[in-house]
Design a protein around this motif. Structure first.
Motif, mmCIF file in Angstrom:
data_model
loop_
_atom_site.group_PDB
_atom_site.id
_atom_site.type_symbol
_atom_site.label_atom_id
_atom_site.label_comp_id
_atom_site.label_asym_id
_atom_site.label_seq_id
_atom_site.Cartn_x
_atom_site.Cartn_y
_atom_site.Cartn_z
ATOM 1 N N LEU A 320 0.843 -1.199 0.000
ATOM 2 C CA LEU A 320 0.000 0.000 0.000
ATOM 3 C C LEU A 320 0.881 1.253 0.000
ATOM 4 O O LEU A 320 1.803 1.379 0.807
ATOM 5 C CB LEU A 320 -0.903 -0.003 1.234
ATOM 6 N N GLY A 321 0.595 2.157 -0.944
ATOM 7 C CA GLY A 321 1.361 3.394 -1.046
ATOM 8 C C GLY A 321 2.558 3.331 -1.974
ATOM 9 O O GLY A 321 3.160 4.366 -2.291
ATOM 10 N N GLU A 322 2.923 2.138 -2.415
ATOM 11 C CA GLU A 322 4.061 2.013 -3.329
ATOM 12 C C GLU A 322 3.733 2.611 -4.694
ATOM 13 O O GLU A 322 2.577 2.643 -5.117
ATOM 14 C CB GLU A 322 4.450 0.545 -3.519
ATOM 15 N N VAL A 323 4.759 3.074 -5.375
ATOM 16 C CA VAL A 323 4.625 3.544 -6.750
ATOM 17 C C VAL A 323 5.254 2.498 -7.658
ATOM 18 O O VAL A 323 6.403 2.096 -7.449
ATOM 19 C CB VAL A 323 5.314 4.912 -6.943
ATOM 20 N N GLN A 324 4.488 2.014 -8.620
ATOM 21 C CA GLN A 324 4.926 0.906 -9.461
ATOM 22 C C GLN A 324 4.655 1.200 -10.933
ATOM 23 O O GLN A 324 3.806 2.025 -11.261
ATOM 24 C CB GLN A 324 4.187 -0.382 -9.076
ATOM 25 N N THR A 325 5.372 0.492 -11.787
ATOM 26 C CA THR A 325 5.086 0.526 -13.210
ATOM 27 C C THR A 325 4.345 -0.757 -13.578
ATOM 28 O O THR A 325 4.750 -1.851 -13.183
ATOM 29 C CB THR A 325 6.375 0.632 -14.039
ATOM 30 N N ILE A 326 3.253 -0.623 -14.313
ATOM 31 C CA ILE A 326 2.464 -1.786 -14.717
ATOM 32 C C ILE A 326 2.279 -1.783 -16.230
ATOM 33 O O ILE A 326 2.342 -0.741 -16.865
ATOM 34 C CB ILE A 326 1.088 -1.828 -14.020
ATOM 35 N N LEU A 327 2.043 -2.974 -16.772
ATOM 36 C CA LEU A 327 1.703 -3.123 -18.183
ATOM 37 C C LEU A 327 0.252 -3.584 -18.255
ATOM 38 O O LEU A 327 -0.103 -4.636 -17.716
ATOM 39 C CB LEU A 327 2.615 -4.149 -18.858
ATOM 40 N N LYS A 343 6.069 -5.645 -11.954
ATOM 41 C CA LYS A 343 7.240 -6.482 -12.198
ATOM 42 C C LYS A 343 7.092 -7.875 -11.599
ATOM 43 O O LYS A 343 7.663 -8.852 -12.099
ATOM 44 C CB LYS A 343 8.485 -5.790 -11.621
ATOM 45 N N PHE A 344 6.320 -7.995 -10.515
ATOM 46 C CA PHE A 344 6.190 -9.272 -9.817
ATOM 47 C C PHE A 344 4.925 -10.016 -10.236
ATOM 48 O O PHE A 344 4.503 -10.961 -9.586
ATOM 49 C CB PHE A 344 6.218 -9.032 -8.311
ATOM 50 N N TYR A 345 4.305 -9.552 -11.309
ATOM 51 C CA TYR A 345 3.095 -10.126 -11.885
ATOM 52 C C TYR A 345 1.911 -10.079 -10.917
ATOM 53 O O TYR A 345 0.978 -10.874 -11.009
ATOM 54 C CB TYR A 345 3.319 -11.561 -12.385
ATOM 55 N N ASP A 346 1.941 -9.131 -9.981
ATOM 56 C CA ASP A 346 0.758 -8.880 -9.162
ATOM 57 C C ASP A 346 -0.310 -8.250 -10.053
ATOM 58 O O ASP A 346 0.006 -7.431 -10.930
ATOM 59 C CB ASP A 346 1.068 -7.911 -8.022
ATOM 60 N N GLN A 347 -1.564 -8.586 -9.811
ATOM 61 C CA GLN A 347 -2.670 -8.014 -10.575
ATOM 62 C C GLN A 347 -3.010 -6.635 -10.009
ATOM 63 O O GLN A 347 -3.374 -6.514 -8.844
ATOM 64 C CB GLN A 347 -3.883 -8.939 -10.492
ATOM 65 N N VAL A 348 -2.889 -5.629 -10.853
ATOM 66 C CA VAL A 348 -3.163 -4.254 -10.441
ATOM 67 C C VAL A 348 -4.330 -3.711 -11.265
ATOM 68 O O VAL A 348 -4.263 -3.671 -12.497
ATOM 69 C CB VAL A 348 -1.925 -3.345 -10.625
ATOM 70 N N LYS A 364 0.210 4.611 -8.281
ATOM 71 C CA LYS A 364 0.399 4.535 -6.838
ATOM 72 C C LYS A 364 -0.651 3.576 -6.290
ATOM 73 O O LYS A 364 -1.842 3.699 -6.604
ATOM 74 C CB LYS A 364 0.233 5.909 -6.184
ATOM 75 N N ILE A 365 -0.228 2.616 -5.479
ATOM 76 C CA ILE A 365 -1.149 1.616 -4.936
ATOM 77 C C ILE A 365 -1.978 2.266 -3.817
ATOM 78 O O ILE A 365 -1.434 2.703 -2.798
ATOM 79 C CB ILE A 365 -0.395 0.390 -4.405
ATOM 80 N N VAL A 366 -3.298 2.303 -4.034
ATOM 81 C CA VAL A 366 -4.197 2.968 -3.087
ATOM 82 C C VAL A 366 -5.096 1.986 -2.350
ATOM 83 O O VAL A 366 -5.802 2.370 -1.414
ATOM 84 C CB VAL A 366 -5.062 4.029 -3.813
ATOM 85 N N GLU A 367 -5.078 0.715 -2.761
ATOM 86 C CA GLU A 367 -5.897 -0.293 -2.090
ATOM 87 C C GLU A 367 -5.296 -1.670 -2.345
ATOM 88 O O GLU A 367 -4.779 -1.940 -3.433
ATOM 89 C CB GLU A 367 -7.343 -0.250 -2.609
ATOM 90 N N THR A 368 -5.355 -2.517 -1.337
ATOM 91 C CA THR A 368 -4.877 -3.886 -1.502
ATOM 92 C C THR A 368 -5.966 -4.862 -1.068
ATOM 93 O O THR A 368 -6.721 -4.600 -0.137
ATOM 94 C CB THR A 368 -3.608 -4.157 -0.664
ATOM 95 N N LEU A 373 -4.320 -5.585 -6.353
ATOM 96 C CA LEU A 373 -3.975 -4.241 -5.906
ATOM 97 C C LEU A 373 -4.792 -3.272 -6.745
ATOM 98 O O LEU A 373 -5.153 -3.583 -7.876
ATOM 99 C CB LEU A 373 -2.478 -3.969 -6.121
ATOM 100 N N LYS A 374 -5.077 -2.093 -6.225
ATOM 101 C CA LYS A 374 -5.700 -1.046 -7.019
ATOM 102 C C LYS A 374 -4.734 0.122 -7.111
ATOM 103 O O LYS A 374 -4.132 0.528 -6.109
ATOM 104 C CB LYS A 374 -7.026 -0.581 -6.405
ATOM 105 N N GLY A 375 -4.595 0.638 -8.325
ATOM 106 C CA GLY A 375 -3.640 1.709 -8.531
ATOM 107 C C GLY A 375 -4.277 2.988 -9.044
ATOM 108 O O GLY A 375 -5.225 2.949 -9.830
ATOM 109 N N LYS A 376 -3.750 4.108 -8.587
ATOM 110 C CA LYS A 376 -4.130 5.410 -9.122
ATOM 111 C C LYS A 376 -3.045 5.820 -10.107
ATOM 112 O O LYS A 376 -1.860 5.886 -9.757
ATOM 113 C CB LYS A 376 -4.240 6.442 -8.003
ATOM 114 N N VAL A 377 -3.448 6.077 -11.335
ATOM 115 C CA VAL A 377 -2.477 6.413 -12.371
ATOM 116 C C VAL A 377 -1.861 7.777 -12.065
ATOM 117 O O VAL A 377 -2.568 8.756 -11.781
ATOM 118 C CB VAL A 377 -3.128 6.415 -13.768
#
Length: 439
Positions: A320-327, A343-348, A364-368, A373-377
């Motif tokens: 929660l709160g991490e900033v990640q790059t997703i495809l 990168k770790f193939y977590d579903q975002v 940015k991960i706003v919910e787990t 995970l849920k991300g805010k672009v």
């Protein structure tokens, strides 16, 4: 699968439709009653499906079960150069080999797929190049056991992967499929390097099936629980954050309560983010099907216990709160979100906004949750103080050549100069001590 094929075949026949059956079920049990008189395409004959369909429309029953061979040597299967209509235009699935080297007592796949047959490295790489040129953003390498790849043709899985990563374009990713523990043990160091590559997901599916060595022996799995743990421990140490997925079978005929407790302890120890829990099912014609079965109510209870432990584990809370790059490559089942993977193939999950599909996004991960995970672009202008490990992984400098890795370290002049001064200083100190002792 078999009951579904039977239902479809019977329903289609009652409607006067022509039926062609394909896949492992028909190949592994060609004498099954419901496919009598139907046309069948074997697992290595898929390139002849048009021919079979045309003959079936003429009223003929065609059965193609043969294996493709180069002389006496089994090949991987139908050519990788065949045209393909992808279910998801952004994802290419490449089967790198067919068959396996195991003799698992509960498995029917070996009956259908046979012995190991691997595609040449050049063919797989060429398929990858073509796929990326056609707009694919993600390649999945699959087989019954990716770790066994190449043992029949004198190469290894790392040999293939070192070549394949060279052709992955920026913004694209590679996901590796399932591998059994015995074969991956031989090159853990190489796999750690490859799974750390910025364009390869740090994800690996390694089925354990049971934590009891006695049960593993009865399954003929050809490894111990300690060897499985060595794979997990090594990769988690060398590839921080890696996702290891695994499978367990509840209620194998020889599994005792103590055996099952060992499996539960393993689940508690590793807290796998992805765990596939299966009840034992006797596959006709397999050695395990002839073993005395555990009562169904006990099997269900064991499955429930394993599921309860797994469901209480929340592997993503710390993100929660991490900033990640997703495809982003898929639409979520709620049809309100897109699905991306980090990168770790977590579903975002991200909002379903036009323009996101097929793109690399910073979020940015706003919910787990348990499985997501849920991300805010984060738009480009908003990115501030993002840790380098979460910036776009496809832009990181990386080389799989150990020599080049050393050169990369050398390029960091301040660190290198400090090490030189330190070493020279230690050498002079040692010489001075020797000089004084000599005097």
């Amino acid at each position: 699968k078999q009951w579904y094929q039977r239902r479809v075949a019977i329903t289609a026949g009652s409607l006067g439709k022509k039926v062609v059956v394909a896949g492992c079920v028909s190949q592994g049990a060609p004498d099954t009653k419901f496919i009598e008189g139907l046309s069948v395409v074997g697992v290595q004959q898929i390139d002849r499906v048009v021919e079979v369909v045309e003959e079936t429309f003429k009223g003929h029953s065609v059965r193609l079960f043969g294996q493709k061979k180069d002389g006496v040597k089994k090949l991987g299967g139908a050519s990788l150069h065949l045209p393909k209509i992808r279910k998801n235009p952004l994802i290419e699935i490449i089967a790198i080999n067919t068959g396996c080297l195991n003799q698992c007592t509960y498995c029917k796949t070996k009956h259908a797929r046979g012995e190991l047959g691997s595609y040449p490295i050049a063919d797989i790489v060429e398929r990858g190049v073509q796929s990326f040129a056609e707009g694919v953003r993600e390649v999945w390498m699959t087989s019954e056991d990716t770790g066994a790849y190449g043992r029949d043709i004198g190469v290894t899985l790392p040999d293939l992967l070192y070549e394949f990563v060279k052709i992955i374009p920026e913004g694209c990713m590679l996901r590796l499929g399932m591998t059994n523990p015995p074969y991956i043990l031989d090159y853990l160091e190489d796999m750690a390097v490859i799974l750390s590559h910025p364009r390869v997901y740090s994800f690996l599916h390694v089925p354990v099936q049971a934590a009891s060595d006695t049960v593993l022996e009865d399954m003929k799995r050809e490894y111990t629980c300690a060897e499985f743990s060595r794979v997990v421990d090594f990769l988690r140490a060398k590839v921080p954050g890696i996702t290891i997925a695994t499978d367990i079978i509840c209620g194998f005929p020889t599994e005792t309560e103590d055996d099952f407790e060992e499996t539960l302890d393993l689940i508690k120890k590793y807290k796998f983010p992805s765990l596939f829990i299966n009840q034992f099912f006797p596959r006709p014609g397999t050695p395990a099907a002839r073993m005395k079965k555990i009562p169904a109510d006990k099997v269900k209870l064991r499955t429930k216990k394993a599921s309860e432990i797994f469901q209480k584990q929340f592997p993503y809370t710390h993100k929660l709160g991490e900033v990640q790059t997703i495809l982003v490559t898929e639409i979520a089942t709620d049809n309100k979100h897109y699905v991306g993977h980090n990168k770790f193939y977590d579903q975002v999950l991200v909002p379903k906004i036009e323009g996101y599909m097929g793109q690399s996004l910073t979020v940015k991960i706003v919910e787990t949750g348990k499985h997501f995970l849920k991300g805010k672009v984060i738009e480009e202008g908003e990115i501030q103080n993002i840790p380098s490990s979460y910036s776009n992984p496809n832009k990181l400098a990386f080389s799989l050549n150990p020599y080049n890795m050393v050169q990369n370290v050398k390029s960091k002049s301040s660190v290198w100069n400090f090490l030189i001064v330190l070493v020279v200083g230690v050498m002079f100190q040692m010489l001075y001590i020797l000089y004084r002792n000599h005097r």
